[in-house]
Design an enzyme around this catalytic site. Structure first.
Site, PDB file in Angstrom:
ATOM      1  N   ALA A   2      50.880 -44.242  -2.748  1.00 54.54           N
ATOM      2  CA  ALA A   2      51.109 -43.004  -2.011  1.00 54.54           C
ATOM      3  C   ALA A   2      50.617 -43.153  -0.578  1.00 54.54           C
ATOM      4  O   ALA A   2      49.527 -43.682  -0.333  1.00 54.54           O
ATOM      5  CB  ALA A   2      50.368 -41.861  -2.705  1.00 54.54           C
ATOM      6  N   CYS A  84      47.009 -41.888 -11.644  1.00 57.48           N
ATOM      7  CA  CYS A  84      46.484 -41.297 -10.403  1.00 57.48           C
ATOM      8  C   CYS A  84      45.199 -40.506 -10.668  1.00 57.48           C
ATOM      9  O   CYS A  84      45.187 -39.575 -11.479  1.00 57.48           O
ATOM     10  CB  CYS A  84      47.530 -40.400  -9.749  1.00 57.48           C
ATOM     11  SG  CYS A  84      46.927 -39.718  -8.202  1.00 57.48           S
ATOM     12  N   ASP A 186      42.893 -55.865  -7.469  1.00 54.76           N
ATOM     13  CA  ASP A 186      42.146 -56.938  -6.813  1.00 54.76           C
ATOM     14  C   ASP A 186      42.886 -58.270  -6.767  1.00 54.76           C
ATOM     15  O   ASP A 186      42.246 -59.333  -6.723  1.00 54.76           O
ATOM     16  CB  ASP A 186      40.769 -57.125  -7.479  1.00 54.76           C
ATOM     17  CG  ASP A 186      39.964 -55.835  -7.536  1.00 54.76           C
ATOM     18  OD1 ASP A 186      40.266 -54.922  -6.741  1.00 54.76           O
ATOM     19  OD2 ASP A 186      39.044 -55.735  -8.373  1.00 54.76           O
TER      20      ASP A 186
END
Ligand SMILES: Cc1cc2nc3c(=O)[nH]c(=O)nc-3n(C[C@H](O)[C@H](O)[C@H](O)COP(=O)(O)O)c2cc1C
Length: 329
Positions: A2, A84, A186
Site C-alpha cells: 500500500a 494487514c 526480509d
C-alpha cells in the site's frame, strides 16, 4: 505494498526481472461503492502481466464481487489480504483480523474462488500476537477452501515490521500444504533468497521493501549481479518513475506520494543527504526533474534508452467504469 506498488513500481519490477508483481491492497468496499480512487488502483498496463491484484474486506459476497471486477480489470491472480496489521483495516474485521476469524476467512476464500476462473491466492501473517502459529492451522483450511497459493510473512500483526521474519514457520507451512508457498519477509539479497528457498522449500520469494527505490536489488537476487547502479541510472529510473506516477495519480497527488521515493532512490550512499532534503521541499515536479538532471546530466540519455526499450502502455477501459491508465485524479 500500500502506498508503494503503483503501476510505475510494478512495471519497473517486471523490467528488472520480477516474475510476478502485485497491486496495492484494494478495498472491496471501495470497489462495491465504485469509489473513484479505489477504481484507480485497477489500472493495468499491458506489460505488467502476470499481475496479482490484492483485495481486502470481510464480507464474502462483497469480496466475491470485487474479485470478479479485478479480473475484468486484468488481474491474472486474485490475492486476498489476511495480513494487514493497520488498525484502520483490522477494526473493520479485515486484514490480519481474519487470521483469528477462521470460519469467515474460509468463507471468503470459498466465495472468491467460486467467483473467478483465475487462481486465488492468500497472503497471511503468522498470527495476531507475537509467537502465534495461527497461520499453520488456518493455511491448510484455506487451501481446502480453494486457495491455490499461500504467501506467508512470518511476523505477527503486533510486530508490524520489527524483529525478523521467522521463516522456520514458512518451512512448517510448506510441509502442511500441497500448493506452492511464497516466502515474504526480509528478502534483501540473493544470499538471503537462496537461504530461505533452501531451508523452507518455498516455491518462490516475494521482495517488498528491498525493491523500494532499488529495482537493482531484483537483478542481484535473480542473477547475482551486485553491480551498483551509476548516478545516471539512478536518476533516469527516478525520473521515469516520477513521470509514470504523475500520469497515474495526477500531478497533485503524485508530488506528495513521490517524496518518500526520493530518499529511497537517492540514499544508500548514492547522493549526499542534503540533495534529497533539497528535493523534498520543492513543490513543482518539473523543478525536481531539472535538479536531478543537473546532478547527473548523462541521465537524459539513459532515460531515452529505457523509454525506447519500454513498450508503450495500452489504455485499459472497462465497459461501465471510468478506468483509464491516463486518468489521473
Ligand atoms: C509500506 C508497506 C505497505 C505494505 N502493504 C501491503 C499490502 O497492501 N498487502 C500485503 O499483503 N502486504 C503489504 N505489506 C507487507 C509486504 O508485502 C511484506 O510482506 C513485508 O513488507 C515483508 O517483506 P519485506 O521484508 O520484503 O518488505 C506492506 C509493507 C510495507 C512496508
Amino acid at each position: 505494498m500500500a502506498g508503494v506498488s503503483v503501476q510505475a513500481f510494478r512495471r519497473q519490477g517486471r523490467r528488472f526481472g520480477a516474475g510476478l508483481v502485485c497491486s496495492e491492497m484494494v478495498s472491496c468496499a471501495g470497489i462495491e461503492h465504485r469509489n473513484e480512487r479505489t477504481l484507480g488502483y485497477l489500472r493495468v498496463a499491458a506489460d505488467e502481466h502476470p499481475l496479482a491484484i490484492q483485495i481486502f474486506g470481510s464480507e464474502p459476497a462483497v469480496m466475491a464481487d470485487a474479485a470478479r471486477l479485478v479480473v475484468a480489470a486484468g488481474a491474472d491472480i486474485v490475492d486476498i489480504n489476511f495480513g494487514c496489521p493497520v488498525r484502520k483495516v483490522t477494526k473493520t474485521g479485515a486484514g490480519a483480523t481474519l487470521l483469528e476469524d477462521g470460519d469467515r476467512a474460509v468463507r471468503i476464500v470459498e466465495a472468491v474462488a467460486g467467483a473467478v476462473e483465475v487462481p486465488v491466492s492468500v497472503k497471511m501473517r503468522r498470527g495476531l500476537e507475537n509467537g502465534s502459529r495461527r497461520a499453520l492451522e488456518l493455511g491448510p483450511q484455506l487451501v481446502a477452501a480453494g486457495a491455490q497459493t499461500l504467501t506467508l510473512h512470518p511476523r505477527s500483526a503486533k510486530q508490524m515490521y520489527t524483529g525478523e521474519a521467522d521463516h522456520s514457520l514458512t518451512a512448517e507451512l510448506v510441509s502442511l500444504v500441497d500448493v506452492p508457498v511464497i516466502a515474504s519477509g526480509d528478502i534483501t539479497s540473493r544470499a538471503k533468497a537462496q537461504a530461505v528457498l533452501a531451508t523452507t522449500g518455498a516455491a518462490a520469494v516475494m521482495v517488498g521493501r528491498a525493491a523500494q527505490g532499488n529495482p537493482w536489488a531484483l537483478k542481484e537476487i535473480l542473477e547475482g549481479d551486485g553491480e551498483q547502479p551509476t548516478r545516471e541510472e539512478v536518476v533516469a529510473e527516478l525520473v521515469l518513475f516520477m513521470r509514470e506516477t504523475v500520469r497515474e495519480l495526477g500531478e497533485r497527488r503524485a508530488s506528495g506520494f513521490l517524496k518518500k521515493f526520493y530518499g529511497w532512490y537517492l540514499g544508500r550512499g548514492r547522493f549526499p543527504r542534503a540533495f534529497k532534503n533539497e528535493l523534498v521541499v520543492m513543490h513543482d515536479l518539473g523543478e525536481v526533474e531539472e535538479r536531478l538532471f543537473a546532478a547527473a546530466p548523462g541521465a537524459r540519455f539513459v532515460l531515452a534508452r529505457i523509454e525506447q526499450e519500454q513498450p508503450v502502455v495500452d489504455e485499459v477501459l472497462l465497459d461501465d467504469m471510468p478506468i483509464s491508465i491516463y486518468g489521473g485524479g
